[in-house]
Scaffold this motif. Sequence first.
Motif, PDB file in Angstrom:
ATOM      1  N   ARG A   1      -3.128   3.502  -6.565  1.00  0.00           N
ATOM      2  CA  ARG A   1      -2.487   4.054  -5.373  1.00  0.00           C
ATOM      3  C   ARG A   1      -0.963   4.019  -5.439  1.00  0.00           C
ATOM      4  O   ARG A   1      -0.300   4.486  -4.526  1.00  0.00           O
ATOM      5  N   ALA A   2      -0.437   3.452  -6.513  1.00  0.00           N
ATOM      6  CA  ALA A   2       1.017   3.377  -6.698  1.00  0.00           C
ATOM      7  C   ALA A   2       1.691   2.716  -5.495  1.00  0.00           C
ATOM      8  O   ALA A   2       2.772   3.123  -5.079  1.00  0.00           O
ATOM      9  N   ILE A   3       1.043   1.685  -4.959  1.00  0.00           N
ATOM     10  CA  ILE A   3       1.593   1.003  -3.779  1.00  0.00           C
ATOM     11  C   ILE A   3       2.923   0.341  -4.124  1.00  0.00           C
ATOM     12  O   ILE A   3       3.869   0.382  -3.332  1.00  0.00           O
ATOM     13  N   ALA A   4       3.027  -0.226  -5.323  1.00  0.00           N
ATOM     14  CA  ALA A   4       4.272  -0.904  -5.702  1.00  0.00           C
ATOM     15  C   ALA A   4       5.415   0.079  -5.888  1.00  0.00           C
ATOM     16  O   ALA A   4       6.583  -0.287  -5.737  1.00  0.00           O
ATOM     17  N   ALA A   5       5.097   1.331  -6.212  1.00  0.00           N
ATOM     18  CA  ALA A   5       6.143   2.329  -6.420  1.00  0.00           C
ATOM     19  C   ALA A   5       6.775   2.774  -5.104  1.00  0.00           C
ATOM     20  O   ALA A   5       7.942   3.177  -5.081  1.00  0.00           O
ATOM     21  N   ASN A   6       6.017   2.693  -4.026  1.00  0.00           N
ATOM     22  CA  ASN A   6       6.533   3.133  -2.724  1.00  0.00           C
ATOM     23  C   ASN A   6       5.914   2.292  -1.610  1.00  0.00           C
ATOM     24  O   ASN A   6       5.112   2.783  -0.814  1.00  0.00           O
ATOM     25  N   PRO A   7       6.260   1.012  -1.524  1.00  0.00           N
ATOM     26  CA  PRO A   7       5.628   0.143  -0.527  1.00  0.00           C
ATOM     27  C   PRO A   7       5.904   0.573   0.910  1.00  0.00           C
ATOM     28  O   PRO A   7       5.091   0.295   1.798  1.00  0.00           O
ATOM     29  N   ALA A   8       7.009   1.264   1.136  1.00  0.00           N
ATOM     30  CA  ALA A   8       7.318   1.705   2.501  1.00  0.00           C
ATOM     31  C   ALA A   8       6.249   2.645   3.039  1.00  0.00           C
ATOM     32  O   ALA A   8       5.988   2.674   4.249  1.00  0.00           O
ATOM     33  N   ALA A   9       5.623   3.408   2.166  1.00  0.00           N
ATOM     34  CA  ALA A   9       4.587   4.348   2.600  1.00  0.00           C
ATOM     35  C   ALA A   9       3.286   3.642   2.950  1.00  0.00           C
ATOM     36  O   ALA A   9       2.391   4.259   3.547  1.00  0.00           O
ATOM     37  N   PHE A  10       3.172   2.364   2.599  1.00  0.00           N
ATOM     38  CA  PHE A  10       1.926   1.617   2.823  1.00  0.00           C
ATOM     39  C   PHE A  10       2.155   0.433   3.770  1.00  0.00           C
ATOM     40  O   PHE A  10       1.406  -0.539   3.717  1.00  0.00           O
ATOM     41  N   ARG A  11       3.167   0.522   4.617  1.00  0.00           N
ATOM     42  CA  ARG A  11       3.476  -0.606   5.501  1.00  0.00           C
ATOM     43  C   ARG A  11       2.290  -1.059   6.350  1.00  0.00           C
ATOM     44  O   ARG A  11       2.039  -2.265   6.464  1.00  0.00           O
ATOM     45  N   PRO A  12       1.526  -0.158   6.986  1.00  0.00           N
ATOM     46  CA  PRO A  12       0.390  -0.628   7.810  1.00  0.00           C
ATOM     47  C   PRO A  12      -0.617  -1.445   7.007  1.00  0.00           C
ATOM     48  O   PRO A  12      -1.071  -2.495   7.459  1.00  0.00           O
ATOM     49  N   LEU A  13      -0.954  -0.972   5.808  1.00  0.00           N
ATOM     50  CA  LEU A  13      -1.891  -1.699   4.960  1.00  0.00           C
ATOM     51  C   LEU A  13      -1.306  -3.045   4.545  1.00  0.00           C
ATOM     52  O   LEU A  13      -1.979  -4.087   4.617  1.00  0.00           O
ATOM     53  N   LEU A  14      -0.053  -3.048   4.133  1.00  0.00           N
ATOM     54  CA  LEU A  14       0.577  -4.283   3.684  1.00  0.00           C
ATOM     55  C   LEU A  14       0.684  -5.296   4.819  1.00  0.00           C
ATOM     56  O   LEU A  14       0.524  -6.502   4.604  1.00  0.00           O
ATOM     57  N   ARG A  15       0.956  -4.823   6.040  1.00  0.00           N
ATOM     58  CA  ARG A  15       1.018  -5.743   7.188  1.00  0.00           C
ATOM     59  C   ARG A  15      -0.332  -6.396   7.426  1.00  0.00           C
ATOM     60  O   ARG A  15      -0.411  -7.604   7.694  1.00  0.00           O
ATOM     61  N   ARG A  16      -1.411  -5.611   7.361  1.00  0.00           N
ATOM     62  CA  ARG A  16      -2.744  -6.176   7.580  1.00  0.00           C
ATOM     63  C   ARG A  16      -3.075  -7.211   6.507  1.00  0.00           C
ATOM     64  O   ARG A  16      -3.600  -8.291   6.811  1.00  0.00           O
ATOM     65  N   VAL A  17      -2.764  -6.883   5.256  1.00  0.00           N
ATOM     66  CA  VAL A  17      -3.056  -7.814   4.168  1.00  0.00           C
ATOM     67  C   VAL A  17      -2.233  -9.087   4.315  1.00  0.00           C
ATOM     68  O   VAL A  17      -2.738 -10.201   4.127  1.00  0.00           O
ATOM     69  N   ALA A  18      -0.951  -8.937   4.677  1.00  0.00           N
ATOM     70  CA  ALA A  18      -0.101 -10.120   4.842  1.00  0.00           C
ATOM     71  C   ALA A  18      -0.582 -10.985   6.005  1.00  0.00           C
ATOM     72  O   ALA A  18      -0.629 -12.221   5.891  1.00  0.00           O
ATOM     73  N   MET A  19      -0.940 -10.364   7.118  1.00  0.00           N
ATOM     74  CA  MET A  19      -1.385 -11.127   8.287  1.00  0.00           C
ATOM     75  C   MET A  19      -2.687 -11.855   8.001  1.00  0.00           C
ATOM     76  O   MET A  19      -2.833 -13.043   8.309  1.00  0.00           O
ATOM     77  N   ILE A  20      -3.647 -11.156   7.392  1.00  0.00           N
ATOM     78  CA  ILE A  20      -4.930 -11.800   7.086  1.00  0.00           C
ATOM     79  C   ILE A  20      -4.758 -12.827   5.969  1.00  0.00           C
ATOM     80  O   ILE A  20      -5.288 -13.941   6.038  1.00  0.00           O
ATOM     81  N   GLY A  21      -3.986 -12.450   4.946  1.00  0.00           N
ATOM     82  CA  GLY A  21      -3.808 -13.332   3.801  1.00  0.00           C
ATOM     83  C   GLY A  21      -3.149 -14.642   4.167  1.00  0.00           C
ATOM     84  O   GLY A  21      -3.624 -15.722   3.794  1.00  0.00           O
ATOM     85  N   LEU A  22      -2.051 -14.570   4.922  1.00  0.00           N
ATOM     86  CA  LEU A  22      -1.356 -15.787   5.318  1.00  0.00           C
ATOM     87  C   LEU A  22      -2.061 -16.480   6.478  1.00  0.00           C
ATOM     88  O   LEU A  22      -2.184 -17.713   6.501  1.00  0.00           O
ATOM     89  N   GLY A  23      -2.541 -15.678   7.427  1.00  0.00           N
ATOM     90  CA  GLY A  23      -3.169 -16.260   8.616  1.00  0.00           C
ATOM     91  C   GLY A  23      -4.470 -16.973   8.317  1.00  0.00           C
ATOM     92  O   GLY A  23      -4.776 -18.020   8.920  1.00  0.00           O
ATOM     93  N   ALA A  24      -5.261 -16.446   7.398  1.00  0.00           N
ATOM     94  CA  ALA A  24      -6.528 -17.089   7.032  1.00  0.00           C
ATOM     95  C   ALA A  24      -6.373 -17.962   5.797  1.00  0.00           C
ATOM     96  O   ALA A  24      -6.973 -19.035   5.697  1.00  0.00           O
ATOM     97  N   GLY A  25      -5.559 -17.508   4.836  1.00  0.00           N
ATOM     98  CA  GLY A  25      -5.439 -18.231   3.575  1.00  0.00           C
ATOM     99  C   GLY A  25      -4.806 -19.600   3.709  1.00  0.00           C
ATOM    100  O   GLY A  25      -5.255 -20.571   3.083  1.00  0.00           O
ATOM    101  N   LEU A  26      -3.765 -19.720   4.532  1.00  0.00           N
ATOM    102  CA  LEU A  26      -3.079 -21.010   4.673  1.00  0.00           C
ATOM    103  C   LEU A  26      -3.991 -22.090   5.254  1.00  0.00           C
ATOM    104  O   LEU A  26      -4.090 -23.179   4.678  1.00  0.00           O
ATOM    105  N   PRO A  27      -4.684 -21.847   6.375  1.00  0.00           N
ATOM    106  CA  PRO A  27      -5.563 -22.916   6.882  1.00  0.00           C
ATOM    107  C   PRO A  27      -6.760 -23.202   5.975  1.00  0.00           C
ATOM    108  O   PRO A  27      -7.188 -24.353   5.844  1.00  0.00           O
TER     109      PRO A  27
END
Length: 404
Positions: free
Chosen positions: A240-266
């Motif tokens: 998906r070339a997400i790393a080439a244009n992360p700005a175009a994937f902000r909604p997906l990246l926000r969900r992954v960051a929220m779930i990843g940090l929110g669930a992964g840390l505890p």
Amino acid sequence: MNGTPVDPGERSHLLDGLRGWALLGVLAANMVGFIGFGMMDEAQRAAALGARFDDLAELLIEWLVVGKFYSIFSLLFGIGFAIQLGRLEARGEGAGRYLRRLAILFGFGLAHLLLLWMGDIRALYALMGMVLLLFRRSADRTLLIWAAALWLAPIAWSVMIHAGGLDPSRPLFGAGMSALRAAGIDPDQSPLAYYRDRNYFEQFAVHAPEILFRVADLVYQMRPAKVLAMFLIGLWVGRRAIAANPAAFRPLLRRVAMIGLGAGLPLALARVLAEPLMGEGAATEMVSETLYCLSTPTLALGYAAAAALLWAAGRHRWLDWAAPAGRMALTNYLAQTIVQGLVFYGWGLGLLGRFGLVFVLLFAPALFAAQVAVSRWWLARYRFGPAEWLWRSLTYGAAQPMRR
């Protein structure tokens, strides 16, 4: 058709920066072994400098570092696979060149194991990279299903070992023990003095037996499945070339960051606290492995997504700072082993067992900062790191231009 390696100008600074920070995490995790923490008995740990901070340091390292940055490296490997294979196929070369690249990487890993340190991961990456080739035509949904299954499989593996009594790694551990005894080492005693006091050539004699322990540990953890799972996620991301244009994937990246940090840390914290709360035993081992398999990829993806969001927001500086080390990741990875061996082992300063675990939080950033500075200096003059140059030259069958 003779191909050429990727020009430095075509590299992704986001990926290089993330690879650099992952290198620091791997260094910190590996340094726990290099300082001799796992070899010390209780009296030796109590006598080490900074011992009173060991519990806090161990919690932080196990919670935030161990496993997470190896997983980011695996993710980046999968992304790189998608990019490199795409370029090779565009030139009409197919997978043959990539297989050669992996075979050479396996050679690097095997040399690392035999000559320097039993904790090498590159050889496993090369082998799993060959397996990854089988998935290059798979549908995106198939990649994610396989990734999830591979990360959950070690939970059943742990149940089989600890509840079913069937441990496939046991014969390998036994063979390693026998090999050490044949080399004149008592494996039932702490090897701290051996690695602290013996010279390189004396220690070299046990490197081959150590490989048996390394393979046994990989089997016990079912590490190949975990590595391949992150490769597959990386392949999905790379397509998906997400790393080439992360700005175009902000909604997906926000969900992954929220779930990843929110669930992964505890979940990762719960794993660290499992043994203190439950005590040692088979049940604790199974719970710990379950929490590891749920938390480690989740938190690693959360870290990576958060980095991509910062990049998309224009906050490049901290990633740019680490990028030179990331561009020379293989060179720096091997250099970390050499430097730590010279500091801690008997073929160097012999400081093994002298420092408590808290010093990892001081030594690892200091060594990494030095590597960033040296990498920046080197890349201002040369196109590749020394190990990268050798790797590319062997891959393409000709010495690559080195100087800028």
